[in-house]
Design a protein around this motif. Structure first.
Motif, PDB file in Angstrom:
ATOM      1  N   ILE A  91       0.821  -1.210   0.000  1.00  9.51           N
ATOM      2  CA  ILE A  91       0.000   0.000   0.000  1.00  9.51           C
ATOM      3  C   ILE A  91       0.856   1.262   0.000  1.00  9.51           C
ATOM      4  O   ILE A  91       0.574   2.217  -0.738  1.00  9.51           O
ATOM      5  CB  ILE A  91      -0.955  -0.014   1.211  1.00  9.51           C
ATOM      6  N   ALA A  92       1.910   1.266   0.830  1.00 15.71           N
ATOM      7  CA  ALA A  92       2.778   2.447   0.932  1.00 15.71           C
ATOM      8  C   ALA A  92       4.081   2.039   1.604  1.00 15.71           C
ATOM      9  O   ALA A  92       4.160   0.967   2.230  1.00 15.71           O
ATOM     10  CB  ALA A  92       2.084   3.546   1.736  1.00 15.71           C
ATOM     11  N   PRO A  93       5.126   2.857   1.497  1.00 20.65           N
ATOM     12  CA  PRO A  93       6.358   2.568   2.244  1.00 20.65           C
ATOM     13  C   PRO A  93       6.069   2.481   3.737  1.00 20.65           C
ATOM     14  O   PRO A  93       5.198   3.187   4.258  1.00 20.65           O
ATOM     15  CB  PRO A  93       7.253   3.770   1.919  1.00 20.65           C
ATOM     16  N   VAL A  94       6.806   1.597   4.424  1.00 18.31           N
ATOM     17  CA  VAL A  94       6.582   1.333   5.842  1.00 18.31           C
ATOM     18  C   VAL A  94       7.848   1.638   6.630  1.00 18.31           C
ATOM     19  O   VAL A  94       8.954   1.260   6.223  1.00 18.31           O
ATOM     20  CB  VAL A  94       6.169  -0.133   6.074  1.00 18.31           C
ATOM     21  N   VAL A  95       7.682   2.323   7.757  1.00 19.04           N
ATOM     22  CA  VAL A  95       8.774   2.452   8.729  1.00 19.04           C
ATOM     23  C   VAL A  95       8.300   1.810  10.029  1.00 19.04           C
ATOM     24  O   VAL A  95       7.131   1.920  10.394  1.00 19.04           O
ATOM     25  CB  VAL A  95       9.193   3.918   8.974  1.00 19.04           C
ATOM     26  N   SER A  96       9.202   1.119  10.702  1.00 18.69           N
ATOM     27  CA  SER A  96       8.835   0.365  11.900  1.00 18.69           C
ATOM     28  C   SER A  96       9.795   0.688  13.031  1.00 18.69           C
ATOM     29  O   SER A  96      11.016   0.752  12.823  1.00 18.69           O
ATOM     30  CB  SER A  96       8.878  -1.138  11.590  1.00 18.69           C
ATOM     31  N   TYR A  97       9.247   0.913  14.220  1.00 14.45           N
ATOM     32  CA  TYR A  97      10.030   1.228  15.402  1.00 14.45           C
ATOM     33  C   TYR A  97       9.561   0.351  16.560  1.00 14.45           C
ATOM     34  O   TYR A  97       8.380   0.034  16.668  1.00 14.45           O
ATOM     35  CB  TYR A  97       9.857   2.703  15.795  1.00 14.45           C
ATOM     36  N   SER A  98      10.480  -0.011  17.449  1.00 20.76           N
ATOM     37  CA  SER A  98      10.138  -0.912  18.554  1.00 20.76           C
ATOM     38  C   SER A  98      10.440  -0.266  19.898  1.00 20.76           C
ATOM     39  O   SER A  98      11.593  -0.109  20.285  1.00 20.76           O
ATOM     40  CB  SER A  98      10.923  -2.228  18.434  1.00 20.76           C
ATOM     41  N   VAL A  99       9.371   0.103  20.607  1.00 27.35           N
ATOM     42  CA  VAL A  99       9.527   0.603  21.970  1.00 27.35           C
ATOM     43  C   VAL A  99       9.771  -0.564  22.924  1.00 27.35           C
ATOM     44  O   VAL A  99      10.574  -0.456  23.856  1.00 27.35           O
ATOM     45  CB  VAL A  99       8.265   1.388  22.398  1.00 27.35           C
ATOM     46  N   TYR A 100       9.103  -1.687  22.665  1.00 29.65           N
ATOM     47  CA  TYR A 100       9.129  -2.807  23.608  1.00 29.65           C
ATOM     48  C   TYR A 100       9.938  -3.985  23.065  1.00 29.65           C
ATOM     49  O   TYR A 100       9.708  -4.445  21.946  1.00 29.65           O
ATOM     50  CB  TYR A 100       7.692  -3.264  23.924  1.00 29.65           C
ATOM     51  N   GLU A 101      10.899  -4.430  23.881  1.00 30.41           N
ATOM     52  CA  GLU A 101      11.704  -5.612  23.593  1.00 30.41           C
ATOM     53  C   GLU A 101      11.826  -6.414  24.890  1.00 30.41           C
ATOM     54  O   GLU A 101      11.695  -5.856  25.992  1.00 30.41           O
ATOM     55  CB  GLU A 101      13.106  -5.228  23.106  1.00 30.41           C
ATOM     56  N   PRO A 102      12.087  -7.712  24.798  1.00 30.87           N
ATOM     57  CA  PRO A 102      12.199  -8.526  26.022  1.00 30.87           C
ATOM     58  C   PRO A 102      13.292  -8.006  26.952  1.00 30.87           C
ATOM     59  O   PRO A 102      14.396  -7.660  26.518  1.00 30.87           O
ATOM     60  CB  PRO A 102      12.555  -9.923  25.480  1.00 30.87           C
ATOM     61  N   ASN A 103      12.957  -7.931  28.245  1.00 30.41           N
ATOM     62  CA  ASN A 103      13.924  -7.595  29.300  1.00 30.41           C
ATOM     63  C   ASN A 103      14.593  -6.235  29.100  1.00 30.41           C
ATOM     64  O   ASN A 103      15.720  -6.031  29.527  1.00 30.41           O
ATOM     65  CB  ASN A 103      15.005  -8.683  29.386  1.00 30.41           C
ATOM     66  N   ARG A 104      13.882  -5.289  28.473  1.00 30.11           N
ATOM     67  CA  ARG A 104      14.450  -3.963  28.243  1.00 30.11           C
ATOM     68  C   ARG A 104      13.467  -2.895  28.695  1.00 30.11           C
ATOM     69  O   ARG A 104      12.364  -2.809  28.167  1.00 30.11           O
ATOM     70  CB  ARG A 104      14.755  -3.787  26.750  1.00 30.11           C
ATOM     71  N   PRO A 105      13.825  -2.072  29.682  1.00 31.03           N
ATOM     72  CA  PRO A 105      12.944  -0.966  30.056  1.00 31.03           C
ATOM     73  C   PRO A 105      12.693  -0.071  28.850  1.00 31.03           C
ATOM     74  O   PRO A 105      13.632   0.258  28.106  1.00 31.03           O
ATOM     75  CB  PRO A 105      13.740  -0.243  31.154  1.00 31.03           C
ATOM     76  N   PRO A 106      11.453   0.350  28.615  1.00 36.09           N
ATOM     77  CA  PRO A 106      11.118   0.988  27.341  1.00 36.09           C
ATOM     78  C   PRO A 106      11.202   2.511  27.282  1.00 36.09           C
ATOM     79  O   PRO A 106      11.053   3.082  26.196  1.00 36.09           O
ATOM     80  CB  PRO A 106       9.667   0.541  27.122  1.00 36.09           C
ATOM     81  N   TYR A 107      11.438   3.179  28.416  1.00 37.24           N
ATOM     82  CA  TYR A 107      11.374   4.643  28.359  1.00 37.24           C
ATOM     83  C   TYR A 107      12.482   5.222  27.469  1.00 37.24           C
ATOM     84  O   TYR A 107      12.210   6.068  26.605  1.00 37.24           O
ATOM     85  CB  TYR A 107      11.459   5.252  29.759  1.00 37.24           C
TER      86      TYR A 107
END
Length: 276
Positions: A91-107
Motif C-alpha cells: 500500500i505504501a512505504p513502511v517504517v517500523s520502530y520498537s519501543v518494547y523488547e524482552p527484558n528492556r525498560p522501554p522509556y
C-alpha cells in the motif's frame, strides 16, 4: 495534508501501532488513519484524536481496504506488525520502530524513537522538545511523590475479582515507576509488559507495598471486591494503601509515560493518601 509550515515528503501518514500513533499526535501530526480509535479514546485518553482520523479497525486485524482508501504516503508500524509487513508495503512505504523488547525498560527507547520518527517526518525540533518536556514532567512528578517512595509498589490491572495482571520493569509503567524513585514490588519475570493473570493472594507477598490499580476495572470486579474476604485481608487494603488510577495506555510511548507519571503523582499526593 499535514499541518506543517514546511514541505514534507510524507503528507499522508497512516499508523497501525498505538505507541507510534500517540507519538505522531504528540508531535502535531494528524494521521489519515489509525487502528481501534474507539478503544484508544477510552484507554489512552490523551493525546486527543481529531475526528478526521479514519478508523482501521482492530490492531490484530487492520482493515486493509480502508487503509488503501486512506491513500497514505507512509505507514508507521512496529515489531508487533511484522506479520503483516508485506501487506502494508503493498500500500505504501513502511517504517517500523520498537519501543518494547524482552527484558528492556522501554522509556529510553521511546525517547530515541520519538527523535528518530521526528527526523523521518520533518519534525525533529518538535521531537527533541517533546523528549525534554517529558523528562521535565517526570521530574515534577518525582518531586511530588518524594515522601511516598519508601514503600514498594504493585502496579496492576484487575482481570476479575480474584485475578490481576502485574506490570514489571520491562513495562512503561514499571520503568516510569522506578524513574520516580519507587521500587517495583514485583520482582519476578514479566514479558514485555505484564504477567499472565495472577491470583490475588500473590499481593500478600510484599505486605508493606502500595497497590496501584490502573483502570479500567471490570464491573464485576468492582462490585465483588468490596465483599471479598481475601481482598479485605490484604495488608495494603486494611491499611488504606490502595489507589486507583484513570486509564493509561499500557503499550504506549512518551505520552503514556507522562500521563502515568502525572496520574500517579496526583493520586498519591492527594489529601488522605498515606505517607510512605
Amino acid at each position: 495534508m499535514l499541518s506543517t509550515g514546511r514541505a514534507n515528503p510524507h503528507e499522508r501518514i497512516a499508523v497501525v501501532d498505538w505507541a507510534m500513533f500517540e507519538t505522531l499526535l504528540a508531535l502535531g501530526i494528524v494521521p489519515v488513519a489509525a487502528t481501534e480509535l474507539v478503544q484508544f479514546r477510552k484507554i489512552a485518553i490523551e493525546p486527543d484524536v481529531p475526528p478526521q482520523v479514519a478508523d482501521l479497525g482492530l490492531r490484530g486485524s487492520p482493515n486493509f481496504e480502508m487503509l488503501r482508501l486512506s491513500n497514505p504516503h507512509l505507514i508507521v508500524s512496529s515489531r508487533w506488525f511484522t506479520w503483516v509487513q508485506h501487506s502494508l508495503e503493498q500500500i505504501a512505504p513502511v517504517v517500523s520502530y520498537s519501543v518494547y523488547e524482552p527484558n528492556r525498560p522501554p522509556y529510553a527507547p521511546a525517547e530515541q524513537i520519538t527523535v528518530a520518527l521526528g527526523k523521518r517526518i520533518g519534525r525533529l525540533a518538535q521531537a527533541r522538545a517533546y523528549v525534554d518536556a517529558s523528562a521535565l514532567e517526570l521530574a515534577r512528578a518525582s518531586r511530588r511523590v518524594a515522601d511516598k517512595t519508601a514503600r514498594p509498589v504493585f502496579l496492576i490491572n484487575l482481570g476479575d475479582a480474584r485475578h490481576f495482571r502485574v506490570f514489571g520493569a520491562d513495562s512503561m509503567f514499571g520503568d516510569v515507576l522506578q524513574r520516580l524513585g519507587f521500587t517495583n514490588a514485583w520482582t519476578k519475570p514479566t514479558s514485555y509488559a505484564a504477567t499472565a493473570p495472577m491470583p490475588l493472594e500473590a499481593l500478600a507477598e510484599v505486605p508493606d507495598a502500595w497497590i496501584v490499580i490502573i483502570s479500567p476495572v471490570p464491573p464485576d470486579a468492582r462490585s465483588t471486591l468490596s465483599d471479598s474476604s481475601l481482598w479485605r485481608a490484604l495488608p495494603a487494603v486494611r491499611e488504606g494503601r490502595v489507589v486507583t488510577l484513570p486509564p493509561v495506555n499500557p503499550f504506549g510511548a512518551l505520552p503514556a509515560a507522562r500521563r502515568f507519571a502525572r496520574m500517579l503523582a496526583e493520586t498519591l499526593s492527594a489529601p488522605g493518601a498515606q505517607n510512605g
